[in-house]
Design a protein around this motif. Structure first.
Motif, short mmCIF file in Angstrom:
data_model
loop_
_atom_site.label_atom_id
_atom_site.label_comp_id
_atom_site.label_asym_id
_atom_site.label_seq_id
_atom_site.Cartn_x
_atom_site.Cartn_y
_atom_site.Cartn_z
N LEU A 92 84.75 70.36 11.63
CA LEU A 92 85.35 69.66 12.75
C LEU A 92 84.86 68.22 12.76
O LEU A 92 83.68 67.96 12.56
N TYR A 93 85.80 67.31 12.97
CA TYR A 93 85.49 65.89 13.02
C TYR A 93 85.87 65.36 14.39
O TYR A 93 86.97 65.64 14.88
N LEU A 94 84.98 64.61 15.01
CA LEU A 94 85.24 64.04 16.33
C LEU A 94 84.93 62.55 16.29
O LEU A 94 83.97 62.14 15.64
N HIS A 95 85.71 61.80 17.02
CA HIS A 95 85.35 60.39 17.23
C HIS A 95 85.13 60.25 18.72
O HIS A 95 86.02 60.53 19.52
N LEU A 96 83.93 59.81 19.06
CA LEU A 96 83.54 59.74 20.46
C LEU A 96 82.43 58.70 20.58
O LEU A 96 81.58 58.62 19.69
N VAL A 121 88.41 61.12 23.24
CA VAL A 121 87.92 61.84 22.07
C VAL A 121 89.07 62.03 21.09
O VAL A 121 90.17 62.39 21.50
N TYR A 122 88.83 61.74 19.82
CA TYR A 122 89.80 62.06 18.77
C TYR A 122 89.22 63.21 17.97
O TYR A 122 88.02 63.23 17.68
N VAL A 123 90.07 64.18 17.65
CA VAL A 123 89.57 65.36 16.95
C VAL A 123 90.46 65.68 15.75
O VAL A 123 91.66 65.38 15.75
N ALA A 124 89.86 66.25 14.73
CA ALA A 124 90.62 66.78 13.59
C ALA A 124 89.79 67.87 12.98
O ALA A 124 88.56 67.89 13.11
N GLN A 125 90.46 68.79 12.33
CA GLN A 125 89.77 69.98 11.86
C GLN A 125 90.29 70.39 10.50
O GLN A 125 91.49 70.36 10.25
N VAL A 178 81.84 58.63 14.52
CA VAL A 178 82.36 59.92 14.08
C VAL A 178 81.23 60.94 14.05
O VAL A 178 80.12 60.64 13.60
N TRP A 179 81.52 62.13 14.52
CA TRP A 179 80.57 63.24 14.49
C TRP A 179 81.21 64.34 13.66
O TRP A 179 82.36 64.70 13.92
N HIS A 236 95.67 65.24 18.52
CA HIS A 236 94.41 64.65 18.03
C HIS A 236 93.61 63.93 19.10
O HIS A 236 92.52 63.44 18.82
#
Lengths: 170, 499
Positions: free
Chosen positions: A64-68, A55-59, A72-73, A42
C-alpha cells in the motif's frame, strides 16, 4: 480481520472497533477515532483530532502506498501466513536483496546444495553479487531465468531443508 | 521560451529522436513548436510511453537489452533511411557524445543535431581536451597523465598533494572515477583502474589530478554556430552523490558579476578555440579562494538545461536544432539577460536513505505538481513499470522564481505536492537537502551530501502522523474494505469487537 501493517520495519496492528459517521479503530492497542471520506478511487479526506488531511492512496496487492503530509508512505500488509514462514534465518527462501538482473544460474531444481553454495550470480548497480544457499537442502524452485530482470524481494530460489543427513555433508 | 517566429519552411523534413524518457518528450515538444515532423524510437518494454502516441511516427528498435537497442547505430540509420529522416537528435546519454555515430550519420547524408564529430572527439577525451585547454592558457587542475601501468606513474604522483582523483581518460558522467587519500590507496586503485578503463571504455589511459574537497562544480552553458560563441550564464551543480548531480541551480550563489563574467568568458574562449557549433557545457571546479579550473566540456544538451532556459528565457533545444540546420545564431550576447533564479531537482527511483539503491515498481498513481514558475519534465505514465533497465531518473522538477529563497520554497512545495505512488523515489531526500540550513545559505560544495549525511536521514512519523497513516491505510486497503462492505450490519452492531 485484524490486519498488521509493516512500516519502516515496524509492524502495527489495526483493529476495527466501531463505525458510525466516524470510525473508531484500535491502532497498536490505542483507540483512535477518525473521519474518512473517499473522494475518488485514489483520493480521500482524513480527519483526525480536528486536523483534515488529503490522502492519496494506491495499492498493488499487499503493498500500500499513501501520500500524506507531503510525503509518500509505503506499507506492506502482513497476512497470517507470512509471519514465521518467510524470511526467517532458517528459511530456505532466497529473496532478492535489491532489484537487478540474473547473470548466471548455477543450480537446478532437484539439486542438493550445501549452505553457502553459490546458487546464482546477479548484477545490480553495476556490481555482481553471488546469491548463496541460505540452508542445506534440495532446490525446490527457481523463480528467475538468466537475463531476466527482477524486483527487490521477489523469490529467487527456494530450498527445502533436508530432513536427515545434514551432518554428514562435510 | 522563445521560438514563436513563423517558419515558412521546416528546418528539417523529418527528425528522429534517438532517446527515451523525459528528454525524448522534451525534444518532441520542441519539434512540434518548430513544425518539424518527428520519429520516435522505442524498445518494446516502453511501448505504452506517451512518446509513441504523440510523435508523428514511432518505430520499435530491438536489442539484446533495452539500453543496447538505443545504442544500435546501424539499426537507427536504417530506420532514418527507410522513413526519409534527414536529422537525428540524440538527447543526452546513449549516442549523444559518440563521434562514430555522428560520422556514420554524415556518411548516410543525415544531419547529427549536435557539434561536429571533431569537437566530440576532442572534448570526449579527457586528456586531449585538458591539454587543448591548457595550451590556450586556460587553467586546468594540477595533474599527471600516463598509462596507469607505467612504472614511473607512482613517482610522478608522489610530488602531488592528497587527496587525488583517478579518472579514466575516456570516462564520463561520473563513471570511471575514484578518490584516493594515500599512496597505498593510490597504488591499489591504479592496479585496477587501467584494466577497468580498458574494459569499460576501451582505453586504458588514466590520469590523476588533485581533488579539491571543498570545491564547487560550476558549469557554463555555451551556444555556438561555428563562427560566434555566446554563453547563457552558469549553473551551480555542486549537490552531487558519486559524481552524479542531484540538484542544480542558476545562477550560482557563489559568483558576483565580476567573477561570473570572468568564468563565462573563459568558457566562451574555450568553445571558440574549438570552433564549437551547437549547445555545449564547459565544466569548472571553483575553489573557496575564487580560483577556477577547467574540468571537461560536455558536447550535448544536458539534463539540467531547463534551469538556464527558465532564467534566460531561451529554448536551448530549438537553438540547437536551428544551428544544426545551418542557421546563424539569432541571439547576440547582449540579448542574454538573467532573470530571477531557477532550481532543478532530479527525481530518481532510488532509496536515497540507503546507499541510493535503485528502486523498482509500477506507477500506480501520479499527480504532477503545477503552478506558477513550475516545470515538470517527465515521461511518467500510469501503469509504467520502473525497472533497472535504464537510468533511475524519473523526472525533473524545475522551479523559477524572482529570488533564490523563493525558488527553494517553490521547489520544496512542488516536491510535497508531487504524488507518485507505486515506486519509491528520492523525493523526501530532495526536500531534506533543500531545507538544510547550509543549502539555504548557499554555502555548498561537492562534498555536501557526505558532509551532512547525518542530517539527511528519513524521519519516522510522529505519533499523530503514524495514526493518520495507519488509519488511512486500513480504511483504503481493498482487502479490509471488501470485507467490511460485505458485512455492514454485524460490524456496526458488534461495537467492541476486540478480544
Amino acid at each position: 480481520m485484524q490486519p498488521k501493517y509493516l512500516l519502516n520495519d515496524n509492524s502495527h496492528t489495526v483493529t476495527p472497533v466501531r463505525r458510525n459517521d466516524t470510525v473508531t479503530l484500535s491502532i497498536d492497542d490505542q483507540l483512535v477515532t477518525v473521519g474518512y471520506r473517499r473522494l475518488n478511487s485514489h483520493e480521500a479526506e482524513l480527519t483526525l483530532k480536528g486536523k483534515v488531511r488529503t490522502v492519496y492512496v494506491a495499492q498493488d496487492e499487499y503493498k500500500l502506498y499513501l501520500h500524506l503530509d507531503g510525503k509518500v508512505w509505503q506499507l506492506d500488509r502482513l497476512n497470517e501466513f507470512s509471519e514465521g514462514s518467510a524470511g526467517g534465518a532458517s528459511s530456505g527462501s532466497i529473496n532478492a536483496p535489491m532489484p537487478g538482473v540474473v547473470i548466471e544460474i548455477y543450480s537446478e531444481v532437484g539439486q542438493t546444495v550445501t549452505q553457502g553454495d553459490t546458487v546464482m550470480l546477479i548484477e545490480s548497480m553495476k556490481l555482481q553479487t553471488e546469491i548463496k544457499a541460505s540452508i542445506s537442502g534440495v532446490i525446490q524452485s527457481i523463480g528467475v531465468e538468466p537475463g531476466s530482470n527482477f524486483n527487490k524481494g521477489i523469490l529467487l530460489a527456494e530450498i527445502e531443508a533436508e530432513e536427515t543427513n545434514t551432518e554428514s555433508e562435510e | 521560451m522563445t521560438t514563436e517566429t513563423t517558419i515558412e519552411q521546416p528546418l528539417f523534413k523529418k527528425v528522429l529522436i534517438a532517446n527515451r524518457g523525459e528528454i525524448a518528450l522534451r525534444i518532441l515538444r520542441c519539434l512540434q513548436s518548430l513544425e518539424i515532423p518527428s520519429v520516435a524510437i522505442y524498445h518494446y518494454s516502453e511501448e505504452r510511453s506517451p512518446l509513441l502516441t504523440q510523435a508523428d511516427e514511432a518505430i520499435e528498435i530491438i536489442g539484446d537489452s533495452p539500453s543496447a537497442a538505443y545504442l544500435d547505430v546501424a539499426q537507427i540509420i536504417e530506420i532514418c533511411q527507410r522513413l526519409g529522416v534527414d536529422a537525428v537528435h540524440p538527447g543526452y546519454g546513449f549516442l549523444s557524445e559518440n563521434a562514430k555515430f555522428a560520422v556514420a550519420l554524415a556518411e548516410a547524408g543525415i544531419q547529427f543535431i549536435g557539434p561536429t564529430h571533431q569537437s566530440i572527439d576532442l572534448m570526449g577525451d579527457k586528456i586531449n581536451s585538458r591539454n587543448f585547454v591548457a595550451e590556450r592558457g586556460f587553467p586546468v587542475p594540477p595533474s599527471v597523465t600516463m598509462d596507469a601501468d607505467s612504472p614511473e606513474f607512482i613517482d610522478a604522483i608522489k610530488e602531488m598533494t592528497f587527496p587525488l582523483v583517478v579518472k579514466a581518460s575516456a570516462g564520463g558522467g561520473g563513471k570511471g572515477m575514484s578518490i584516493v587519500n594515500s599512496i597505498d590507496e593510490l597504488e591499489a586503485t591504479l592496479r585496477v583502474a587501467a584494466s577497468e578503463a580498458e574494459k569499460y571504455f576501451g582505453d586504458k589511459r588514466v590520469y590523476v589530478e588533485r581533488y579539491f574537497e571543498s570545491a564547487r562544480h560550476i558549469e557554463v552553458q555555451v551556444l555556438g554556430d561555428g563562427k560566434t560563441v555566446i554563453h547563457l550564464g552558469e549553473r551551480e551543480c555542486s549537490i552531487q552523490r558519486r559524481f552524479q548531480k542531484v540538484i542544480e541551480e542558476a545562477p550560482s550563489p557563489a559568483l558576483d558579476q565580476t567573477k561570473r563574467k570572468e568564468l563565462c568568458e573563459a568558457a566562451v574562449g574555450i568553445a571558440q578555440a574549438a570552433n564549437y557549433t551547437s549547445v555545449g557545457t564547459v565544466e569548472f571546479l571553483y575553489t573557496p579562494q575564487g580560483e577556477f579550473f577547467f574540468l571537461e566540456m560536455n558536447t550535448r544538451i544536458q539534463v539540467e538545461h531547463p534551469v538556464t532556459e527558465m532564467v534566460y528565457g531561451v529554448d536551448l533545444i530549438a537553438a540547437q536544432i536551428k544551428v544544426a540546420a545551418g542557421l546563424p545564431l539569432d541571439l547576440a550576447q547582449a540579448d542574454i539577460v538573467m532573470n530571477g533564479h531557477a532550481i532543478e531537482c532530479r527525481l530518481c527511483a532510488e532509496d536515497a536513505f540507503n546507499n541510493f539503491i535503485p528502486e523498482t515498481g509500477k506507477v500506480l498513481f501520479l499527480k504532477e505538481p503545477a503552478g506558477e514558475g513550475i516545470r515538470f519534465d517527465s515521461s511518467l505514465y500510469s501503469g509504467q513499470d520502473i525497472t533497472t533497465s535504464f537510468d533511475p531518473m524519473l523526472a525533473k522538477l524545475v522551479v523559477h522564481a524572482a529570488t533564490r529563497e523563493e525558488a527553494i520554497a517553490g521547489a520544496i512545495q512542488g516536491l510535497k505536492d508531487l504524488v507518485l505512488l507505486g515506486v519509491n523515489s528520492n523525493c523526501e531526500f530532495l526536500i531534506k537537502v533543500l531545507e538544510h540550513p547550509a543549502f539555504l545559505s548557499g554555502d555548498i560544495d561537492t562534498g555536501f551530501i557526505n558532509t551532512y549525511s547525518e542530517d539527511l536521514t528519513a524521519n519516522g512519523p510522529e505519533k499523530d502522523q503514524l495514526q493518520a497513516v495507519l488509519s488511512a491505510t486500513y480504511l483504503s486497503d481493498r482487502e479490509t474494505t471488501l470485507l467490511n462492505d460485505a458485512t455492514p450490519q454485524p460490524y456496526t452492531a458488534i461495537g467492541h469487537w476486540r478480544n
